[in-house]
Design a protein around this motif. Structure first.
Motif, mmCIF file in Angstrom:
data_model
loop_
_atom_site.group_PDB
_atom_site.id
_atom_site.type_symbol
_atom_site.label_atom_id
_atom_site.label_comp_id
_atom_site.label_asym_id
_atom_site.label_seq_id
_atom_site.Cartn_x
_atom_site.Cartn_y
_atom_site.Cartn_z
ATOM 1 N N VAL A 5 -35.760 -15.154 -6.066
ATOM 2 C CA VAL A 5 -35.018 -16.062 -5.203
ATOM 3 C C VAL A 5 -35.614 -17.454 -5.326
ATOM 4 N N CYS A 6 -34.767 -18.450 -5.490
ATOM 5 C CA CYS A 6 -35.225 -19.835 -5.542
ATOM 6 C C CYS A 6 -35.660 -20.252 -4.146
ATOM 7 N N GLY A 7 -36.898 -20.716 -4.038
ATOM 8 C CA GLY A 7 -37.426 -21.142 -2.748
ATOM 9 C C GLY A 7 -37.432 -22.646 -2.557
ATOM 10 N N VAL A 8 -36.838 -23.397 -3.457
ATOM 11 C CA VAL A 8 -36.844 -24.850 -3.348
ATOM 12 C C VAL A 8 -35.868 -25.277 -2.257
ATOM 13 N N ASP A 9 -36.374 -25.977 -1.272
ATOM 14 C CA ASP A 9 -35.550 -26.536 -0.188
ATOM 15 C C ASP A 9 -34.579 -25.529 0.411
ATOM 16 N N GLY A 10 -34.999 -24.265 0.509
ATOM 17 C CA GLY A 10 -34.154 -23.249 1.099
ATOM 18 C C GLY A 10 -32.915 -22.903 0.295
ATOM 19 N N PHE A 15 -31.666 -14.401 -8.760
ATOM 20 C CA PHE A 15 -31.667 -14.199 -10.201
ATOM 21 C C PHE A 15 -32.232 -12.834 -10.536
ATOM 22 N N GLU A 16 -31.719 -12.263 -11.610
ATOM 23 C CA GLU A 16 -32.194 -10.966 -12.082
ATOM 24 C C GLU A 16 -33.553 -11.077 -12.768
ATOM 25 N N ASP A 17 -33.843 -12.235 -13.369
ATOM 26 C CA ASP A 17 -35.129 -12.386 -14.056
ATOM 27 C C ASP A 17 -35.779 -13.700 -13.653
ATOM 28 N N VAL A 18 -37.086 -13.708 -13.723
ATOM 29 C CA VAL A 18 -37.871 -14.869 -13.290
ATOM 30 C C VAL A 18 -37.613 -16.083 -14.169
ATOM 31 N N ARG A 74 -48.947 -20.591 -2.369
ATOM 32 C CA ARG A 74 -48.581 -21.164 -3.663
ATOM 33 C C ARG A 74 -49.336 -20.482 -4.803
ATOM 34 N N GLU A 75 -50.587 -20.140 -4.579
ATOM 35 C CA GLU A 75 -51.334 -19.389 -5.598
ATOM 36 C C GLU A 75 -50.713 -18.022 -5.822
ATOM 37 N N ARG A 76 -50.212 -17.389 -4.753
ATOM 38 C CA ARG A 76 -49.559 -16.080 -4.871
ATOM 39 C C ARG A 76 -48.282 -16.217 -5.701
ATOM 40 N N VAL A 77 -47.474 -17.234 -5.400
ATOM 41 C CA VAL A 77 -46.229 -17.453 -6.137
ATOM 42 C C VAL A 77 -46.535 -17.703 -7.613
ATOM 43 N N LYS A 78 -47.492 -18.567 -7.879
ATOM 44 C CA LYS A 78 -47.875 -18.887 -9.263
ATOM 45 C C LYS A 78 -48.311 -17.625 -10.004
ATOM 46 N N SER A 79 -49.165 -16.842 -9.380
ATOM 47 C CA SER A 79 -49.662 -15.614 -10.001
ATOM 48 C C SER A 79 -48.543 -14.606 -10.243
ATOM 49 N N GLU A 80 -47.672 -14.433 -9.261
ATOM 50 C CA GLU A 80 -46.569 -13.472 -9.399
ATOM 51 C C GLU A 80 -45.635 -13.874 -10.540
ATOM 52 N N ILE A 81 -45.316 -15.147 -10.616
ATOM 53 C CA ILE A 81 -44.426 -15.615 -11.682
ATOM 54 C C ILE A 81 -45.100 -15.456 -13.034
ATOM 55 N N GLU A 82 -46.358 -15.856 -13.129
ATOM 56 C CA GLU A 82 -47.048 -15.787 -14.419
ATOM 57 C C GLU A 82 -47.292 -14.363 -14.884
ATOM 58 N N SER A 83 -47.369 -13.421 -13.969
ATOM 59 C CA SER A 83 -47.557 -12.032 -14.381
ATOM 60 C C SER A 83 -46.249 -11.412 -14.870
ATOM 61 N N ALA A 84 -45.117 -11.991 -14.472
ATOM 62 C CA ALA A 84 -43.819 -11.414 -14.836
ATOM 63 C C ALA A 84 -43.054 -12.219 -15.882
ATOM 64 N N ALA A 85 -43.345 -13.501 -15.984
ATOM 65 C CA ALA A 85 -42.511 -14.382 -16.809
ATOM 66 C C ALA A 85 -42.951 -14.420 -18.264
ATOM 67 N N ASP A 86 -41.969 -14.606 -19.120
ATOM 68 C CA ASP A 86 -42.205 -14.927 -20.521
ATOM 69 C C ASP A 86 -42.112 -16.450 -20.602
ATOM 70 N N LEU A 87 -43.266 -17.117 -20.523
ATOM 71 C CA LEU A 87 -43.276 -18.580 -20.469
ATOM 72 C C LEU A 87 -42.692 -19.206 -21.730
ATOM 73 N N GLU A 88 -42.875 -18.567 -22.866
ATOM 74 C CA GLU A 88 -42.281 -19.092 -24.102
ATOM 75 C C GLU A 88 -40.757 -19.055 -24.032
ATOM 76 N N ALA A 89 -40.202 -18.021 -23.417
ATOM 77 C CA ALA A 89 -38.750 -17.937 -23.267
ATOM 78 C C ALA A 89 -38.238 -19.054 -22.357
ATOM 79 N N ILE A 90 -39.010 -19.373 -21.331
ATOM 80 C CA ILE A 90 -38.631 -20.482 -20.451
ATOM 81 C C ILE A 90 -38.635 -21.781 -21.234
ATOM 82 N N VAL A 91 -39.689 -22.016 -21.991
ATOM 83 C CA VAL A 91 -39.791 -23.232 -22.794
ATOM 84 C C VAL A 91 -38.619 -23.325 -23.754
#
Length: 99
Positions: A5-10, A15-18, A74-91
């Motif tokens: 779920v996007c948490g920016v400004d409510g 989304f199905e994937d991060v 914020r550290e929890r969000v960062k960690s959760e995203i980084e453990s699940a995301a394919d950062l190269e795919a985002i790039v």
């Protein structure tokens, strides 16, 4: 039900994937100017990543008048995203470089 779920400004967009959530935050929301150094970055995960990879926790707390629970969240969000995301795919989807 969508996991991400996007948490920016409510926003609340789901989304199905991060990777899709991060791309959405980057493309659909206003940019964020870092209160520590003035760098303009996409809001959401990439703003959190910038703050905690480029600055100390103490700098973040002072600049954003944050408390320890805000830092931990914020550290929890960062960690959760980084453990699940394919950062190269985002790039690849953003066609930008992420340090």
């Amino acid at each position: 039900m969508s996991r991400w779920v996007c948490g920016v400004d409510g926003c609340g967009a789901r989304f199905e994937d991060v990777e899709s959530a991060v791309v959405h935050q980057t493309n659909e929301h206003e940019r964020h100017q870092c209160k520590v150094c003035g760098t303009v970055v996409p809001d959401g995960y990439l703003a959190i990543r910038h703050a905690f990879d480029e600055h100390t926790r103490a700098e973040y707390v002072r600049a954003y008048d944050a408390d320890s629970s805000a830092v931990r969240e914020r550290e929890r969000v960062k960690s959760e995203i980084e453990s699940a995301a394919d950062l190269e795919a985002i790039v690849d989807r953003l066609d930008v470089e992420i340090d």
